[in-house]
Design a protein around this motif. Structure first.
Motif, short mmCIF file in Angstrom:
data_model
loop_
_atom_site.label_atom_id
_atom_site.label_comp_id
_atom_site.label_asym_id
_atom_site.label_seq_id
_atom_site.Cartn_x
_atom_site.Cartn_y
_atom_site.Cartn_z
N LEU A 1 0.85 -1.19 0.00
CA LEU A 1 0.00 0.00 0.00
C LEU A 1 0.89 1.24 0.00
N LEU B 1 -6.01 5.51 -2.63
CA LEU B 1 -5.67 4.57 -1.56
C LEU B 1 -6.89 3.71 -1.21
N ALA C 1 -7.12 0.93 -3.60
CA ALA C 1 -6.11 -0.10 -3.34
C ALA C 1 -6.53 -1.00 -2.18
N VAL C 2 -7.10 -0.40 -1.13
CA VAL C 2 -7.55 -1.18 0.02
C VAL C 2 -8.72 -2.07 -0.38
#
Length: 359
Positions: free
Chosen positions: A3, A12, A15-16
């Motif tokens: 990450l 972000l 991505a999570v």
């Protein structure tokens, strides 16, 4: 998985979200979170199972705890994430990977200044198994194993609130009501007593139940008593001799579980019931100085939290706690779950200003 905490909060969040983390399978995401936080420097990073806790130690007079669960409900053909018209779609976007991403972004932003911009010491808690049975809850495990990791003057859960401050939470309990009958061949039904039919008065009683509304600290809590599951029957040619109805009671936090169960027993008098699960709610706690300061900083009027959240665990520890996050609670667990991108950025901005501004 890696990450990059330097990217904008929306990127972000994607991505999570794109690291599958259904309850019980959070290890890959927990590994990525632990690695990313350890790489920032200036934080003490600890782990218990798939719960990751990071904290500053700057000697500030107050400590604020930010908490969020890593797990999601089962994927419903809604991964990978996608952006459409200002919305980020995907499993867990609202509940609550957008909140997790905001927490990570704040850790990265303050790490670049070695924490010098913080008005408070901060603890970040990422935990597992929130979406399943309470006995598996990672925060529950942290309370049992590492109570000192959770010390704080205020806990903020980044549960989905659509950018509102949601205070306290409802309590909840489930009971199983058993309605007996007498088995017989369906061709000679008069020789038996149909347990499913005998459940009709129970359902009528629940259908006519008048819900209670309670105002606490200016927050209005509406209760609910509902049948949520019914089961019975043996075969297509048998009059059933048993029927079970699962009843859920969501109650205002001015009652504890014992009082709530007494109320359910009184309401369903004449029926046999057994308690299956329960959890106390949490009072709003808005008179606590740390909670009042957060409300003032955000400039939003708190509203009641409908549903149960882990603010109740912090309240039981004597730590004031509030719900505040970018996701929309009405979209949680849906196939078309999404989060408004502007709310992700707004939540990061609000929390950054709160944590960085001297009171």
């Amino acid at each position: 998985m890696h990450l990059d905490l330097s990217v904008p909060a929306t990127e972000l969040t994607r991505a999570v979200v794109d690291i599958p983390s259904e309850s019980g399978a959070e290890a890959v995401l927990a590994d990525a979170v632990e690695e990313a936080l350890a790489g920032l420097g200036g934080l003490r990073v600890d782990r218990d199972g798939d719960a990751v806790v990071a904290r500053t130690d700057l000697g500030r007079a107050t400590r604020v705890l930010l908490a969020g669960h890593l797990d999601t409900v089962p994927i419903a053909d809604n991964l990978p994430s996608r952006v459409v018209g200002g919305r980020l779609y995907g499993c867990g976007t609202s509940d609550m990977q957008a909140g997790v991403a905001v927490m990570l972004r704040l850790a990265a932003v303050f790490a670049t200044s070695a924490g010098s911009g913080l008005a408070h010491d901060v603890t970040w808690v990422f935990y597992d198994n929130e979406e399943v049975d309470a006995v598996r809850n990672g925060l529950r495990r942290l309370v049992a194993n590492h109570r000192d990791w959770l010390d704080a003057d205020l806990a903020l859960l980044l549960e989905p609130t659509a950018g509102e401050i949601e205070a306290g939470c409802q309590g909840t309990l489930r009971v199983v009501v058993t309605v007996p009958g007498h088995r017989a061949h369906s061709a000679r039904a008069w020789l038996g007593e149909n347990a499913i039919h005998r459940a009709a008065p129970l359902l009528e009683r629940l259908g006519s139940y008048r819900t209670r509304t309670v105002v606490i600290d200016g927050c209005t809590y509406r209760e609910g008593l509902n049948a949520v599951r019914i089961s019975g029957g043996v075969a297509g040619n048998i009059i059933p001799d048993a029927c079970e109805v699962v009843v859920n009671y969501r109650f205002a936090p001015d009652r504890d579980v014992s009082q709530a169960l007494d109320h359910v027993r009184e309401t369903l008098d004449g029926f046999t019931l057994e308690l299956a699960d329960s959890a106390d709610g949490a009072l709003p706690g808005l008179t606590a100085p740390a909670a009042a300061a957060f409300v003032q900083a955000v400039g939003r009027k708190p509203v009641a939290k409908y549903g149960w959240t882990d603010v109740a665990r912090f309240a039981a520890l004597g730590i004031p706690a509030l719900n505040y996050g970018p996701g929309d609670p009405n979209l949680a667990h849906t196939r078309d779950e999404y989060v408004e991108i502007e709310r992700i950025d707004a939540a990061e901005d609000v929390l950054h200003r709160y944590l960085a501004t001297e009171k």
